[in-house]
Design a protein around this motif. Structure first.
Motif, PDB file in Angstrom:
ATOM      1  N   GLN A 228      -0.307  15.926   1.681  1.00  0.00           N
ATOM      2  CA  GLN A 228      -0.471  14.511   1.325  1.00  0.00           C
ATOM      3  C   GLN A 228      -0.060  13.596   2.483  1.00  0.00           C
ATOM      4  O   GLN A 228      -0.710  12.576   2.746  1.00  0.00           O
ATOM      5  CB  GLN A 228       0.366  14.195   0.085  1.00  0.00           C
ATOM      6  CG  GLN A 228      -0.141  14.892  -1.179  1.00  0.00           C
ATOM      7  CD  GLN A 228       0.742  14.642  -2.376  1.00  0.00           C
ATOM      8  OE1 GLN A 228       0.895  13.487  -2.800  1.00  0.00           O
ATOM      9  NE2 GLN A 228       1.330  15.691  -2.918  1.00  0.00           N
ATOM     10  N   GLU A 229       1.003  13.971   3.171  1.00  0.00           N
ATOM     11  CA  GLU A 229       1.431  13.174   4.323  1.00  0.00           C
ATOM     12  C   GLU A 229       0.367  13.190   5.419  1.00  0.00           C
ATOM     13  O   GLU A 229       0.086  12.163   6.056  1.00  0.00           O
ATOM     14  CB  GLU A 229       2.758  13.706   4.860  1.00  0.00           C
ATOM     15  CG  GLU A 229       3.313  12.898   6.034  1.00  0.00           C
ATOM     16  CD  GLU A 229       4.620  13.467   6.553  1.00  0.00           C
ATOM     17  OE1 GLU A 229       5.162  12.896   7.524  1.00  0.00           O
ATOM     18  OE2 GLU A 229       5.093  14.480   6.008  1.00  0.00           O
ATOM     19  N   PHE A 230      -0.232  14.350   5.637  1.00  0.00           N
ATOM     20  CA  PHE A 230      -1.295  14.464   6.631  1.00  0.00           C
ATOM     21  C   PHE A 230      -2.461  13.553   6.257  1.00  0.00           C
ATOM     22  O   PHE A 230      -3.045  12.870   7.110  1.00  0.00           O
ATOM     23  CB  PHE A 230      -1.770  15.910   6.734  1.00  0.00           C
ATOM     24  CG  PHE A 230      -2.871  16.121   7.728  1.00  0.00           C
ATOM     25  CD1 PHE A 230      -2.585  16.333   9.067  1.00  0.00           C
ATOM     26  CD2 PHE A 230      -4.209  16.089   7.332  1.00  0.00           C
ATOM     27  CE1 PHE A 230      -3.608  16.526   9.990  1.00  0.00           C
ATOM     28  CE2 PHE A 230      -5.234  16.278   8.246  1.00  0.00           C
ATOM     29  CZ  PHE A 230      -4.929  16.502   9.584  1.00  0.00           C
ATOM     30  N   ALA A 231      -2.832  13.544   4.966  1.00  0.00           N
ATOM     31  CA  ALA A 231      -3.941  12.707   4.516  1.00  0.00           C
ATOM     32  C   ALA A 231      -3.631  11.226   4.727  1.00  0.00           C
ATOM     33  O   ALA A 231      -4.486  10.454   5.196  1.00  0.00           O
ATOM     34  CB  ALA A 231      -4.236  12.984   3.049  1.00  0.00           C
ATOM     35  N   GLN A 241      -5.838   7.779  -0.166  1.00  0.00           N
ATOM     36  CA  GLN A 241      -5.261   7.669  -1.509  1.00  0.00           C
ATOM     37  C   GLN A 241      -5.881   8.665  -2.495  1.00  0.00           C
ATOM     38  O   GLN A 241      -5.147   9.421  -3.147  1.00  0.00           O
ATOM     39  CB  GLN A 241      -5.412   6.236  -2.031  1.00  0.00           C
ATOM     40  CG  GLN A 241      -4.759   6.025  -3.394  1.00  0.00           C
ATOM     41  CD  GLN A 241      -4.894   4.589  -3.879  1.00  0.00           C
ATOM     42  OE1 GLN A 241      -5.298   3.696  -3.123  1.00  0.00           O
ATOM     43  NE2 GLN A 241      -4.554   4.355  -5.139  1.00  0.00           N
ATOM     44  N   PRO A 242      -7.224   8.729  -2.640  1.00  0.00           N
ATOM     45  CA  PRO A 242      -7.786   9.727  -3.577  1.00  0.00           C
ATOM     46  C   PRO A 242      -7.551  11.158  -3.108  1.00  0.00           C
ATOM     47  O   PRO A 242      -7.355  12.056  -3.932  1.00  0.00           O
ATOM     48  CB  PRO A 242      -9.276   9.392  -3.613  1.00  0.00           C
ATOM     49  CG  PRO A 242      -9.540   8.618  -2.368  1.00  0.00           C
ATOM     50  CD  PRO A 242      -8.287   7.860  -2.081  1.00  0.00           C
ATOM     51  N   LEU A 243      -7.560  11.369  -1.780  1.00  0.00           N
ATOM     52  CA  LEU A 243      -7.325  12.723  -1.274  1.00  0.00           C
ATOM     53  C   LEU A 243      -5.911  13.171  -1.574  1.00  0.00           C
ATOM     54  O   LEU A 243      -5.685  14.321  -1.990  1.00  0.00           O
ATOM     55  CB  LEU A 243      -7.603  12.766   0.235  1.00  0.00           C
ATOM     56  CG  LEU A 243      -7.433  14.143   0.901  1.00  0.00           C
ATOM     57  CD1 LEU A 243      -8.347  15.174   0.246  1.00  0.00           C
ATOM     58  CD2 LEU A 243      -7.722  14.044   2.400  1.00  0.00           C
ATOM     59  N   ALA A 244      -4.950  12.269  -1.379  1.00  0.00           N
ATOM     60  CA  ALA A 244      -3.562  12.615  -1.679  1.00  0.00           C
ATOM     61  C   ALA A 244      -3.388  12.891  -3.173  1.00  0.00           C
ATOM     62  O   ALA A 244      -2.682  13.829  -3.572  1.00  0.00           O
ATOM     63  CB  ALA A 244      -2.634  11.491  -1.226  1.00  0.00           C
TER      64      ALA A 244
END
Length: 489
Positions: A228-231, A241-244
């Protein structure tokens, strides 16, 4: 403890009789009802405990790849997409906030349903409707209450014993958190989910695999956070936001599926039973095949050395169903193992017919020897059976046995319709097997003279011509227009 079947070592036990202290596999209990968890012990007749898949389930550490594939089935993907993408399309007002919270509740309801669904033996995710319909939405609020109570316990520890006790209590709470989630998902009880004795018992019954799973859960949490941090750091906010959210939901489903599978793997230790379910295939109540129960009883009695009991069972069945080929075969194998010449003689017509049907020349030869010893000069009294047995023996090169079996056939059965086939077999045995052409010709001439009305009569000239040329007796070539049955070698 994983147990094998008492009668089939290597096969996982599915049933256990507390009275006989015996474990049985599925093959030993074909008449048991696994759906209703009901089975009666074949020995004492009492109800048994169903073990489910406890003795056969694959350890969770051997199916890690399956855990990671779990969220990518259609149903969970749709749930994640709805709960992740829909809030982004809503306006930032009170309605949007309410819908977002409702979708969040639905997502968490679905993840907790995954634990129960997996523990019940379903290795595919729950259907889409599980997230948005039916009861169970209170699970989210129950989990919030559990977190509040756990926080209160840690705070109370700090008030009573200071920072040291607070740290110890916090360490236990963190360690017992997966166990608490499992208990809450299965029982929907806040009291059970925060009871330290209840959690300690669950952890102790699972043993060291709980701590191994705990390590995997920590790694999953770290991996989810890193992804999530990478995204967030490498993509625009509209994508990040949607990817995380997708990554967070995906890792949560994996985590909860692993918790459910741990319950499924250690169901026996935890006091419940479930089996692998055939998802998508409706179960129907079919009439149970009673013969399977009979076969299982025979198998177990043979392994226990109760040969007289097996013989009595087979005799009773054959008295009611004399033509049951399967039971006749079982009787033959039993008598052969016991070398019981008396019962061989008693049942020899049915046994010889069974062997002839199976084209078992070796068995026929051995049984005829036994019958000869039991009754010197033994002769079959059934002309059709004698010809069928002789045919099986001939096809396997048992020429002397053929001649002995059909010896003086015309004297014993002078008016039999099987006289021509019997002596044709004798002629083929003498010619093709023993190269005694003159004797073969004599039998062929006998058929030509005595069996004038038999259908084989039209083939005798061909057989005689072959015999006179010392050629194998094979009769005329097959024709699709003549309509005459042709006996070939």
């Amino acid at each position: 403890m994983k147990n094998d079947c008492h009668y089939h070592p290597g096969e996982p036990a599915k049933w256990h009789c507390g009275e006989c202290l015996t474990h049985y596999c599925t093959g030993c209990m074909p008449d048991a009802d696994t759906r209703k968890r009901h089975g009666l012990c074949p020995q004492c007749g009492r109800s048994m405990r169903y073990l489910g898949a406890a003795t056969a389930v694959v350890p969770f550490w051997n199916r890690l790849s399956a855990f990671f594939r779990y969220p990518f089935h259609m149903d969970p993907l749709i749930v994640i997409a709805i709960c992740t993408l829909v809030p982004m399309l809503l306006s930032a007002n009170i309605v949007g906030l309410i819908v977002t919270l409702l979708l969040l509740v639905a997502l968490f309801k679905y993840t907790y349903a995954v634990i129960r669904h997996t523990a019940d033996g379903h290795m595919t995710p729950p259907p889409l409707a599980t997230a948005f319909s039916g009861g169970g939405f209170n699970i989210v609020f129950l989990q919030l209450l559990v977190f509040i109570l756990m926080g209160g316990v840690v705070f109370s520890g700090a008030l009573i014993g200071g920072p040291l006790l607070a740290m110890l209590v916090l360490a236990f709470v963190i360690l017992a958190l997966p166990a608490s989630i499992m208990v809450l998902a299965m029982e929907h009880s806040v009291g059970a989910a925060v009871n330290p004795m209840n959690l300690a018992v669950l952890i102790s019954r699972i043993g060291w695999p709980y701590f191994l799973l705990y390590g995997y859960l920590i790694l999953l949490t770290l991996a989810s956070g890193a992804a999530q941090e990478f995204a967030v750091n490498h993509f625009a906010p509209q994508i990040a936001q949607p990817l995380a959210g997708f990554l967070n939901s995906t890792f949560t489903l994996i985590l909860f599926h692993m918790l459910g599978y741990l319950l499924f793997q250690y169901q026996e230790e935890l006091g419940f039973a479930s089996d692998l379910q055939s998802d998508g295939m409706p179960e129907h109540d079919h009439p149970r095949d009673r013969s399977l129960r009979f076969d299982a009883d025979i198998d177990m009695n043979l392994k226990d050395g109760n040969y007289d009991r097996v013989f009595s069972m087979l005799r009773e069945v054959l008295n009611n169903d004399p033509g049951n080929a399967h039971r006749i075969g079982q009787l033959y194998l039993l008598l052969k193992a016991r070398n019981d010449s008396t019962e061989f003689y008693r049942y020899h017509p049915r046994l010889l017919e069974w062997l002839a049907n199976h084209n078992d020349a070796t068995g026929l030869t051995e049984l005829l020897v036994v019958l000869e010893k039991a009754e010197p000069g033994f002769r079959l009294e059934n002309p059709e059976l004698a010809v069928r047995c002789a045919g099986a023996l001939y096809r396997h090169g048992e020429y002397k046995a053929v001649l002995k079996l059909l010896q003086d056939f015309h004297k014993r059965f002078p008016n039999s319709e099987h006289l021509a086939p019997a002596y044709l077999l004798v002629a083929q045995t003498l010619a093709n097997g023993l190269q005694q052409w003159d004797k073969a010709i004599a039998f062929l001439k006998f058929i030509k003279k005595k069996c004038t009305q038999h259908p084989l009569q039209v083939q005798m000239d061909t057989y005689l011509a072959q015999a006179e040329k010392h050629e194998p007796l094979k009769g005329p070539r097959a024709s699709f227009s003549g309509g005459v049955d042709v006996i070939r070698d």
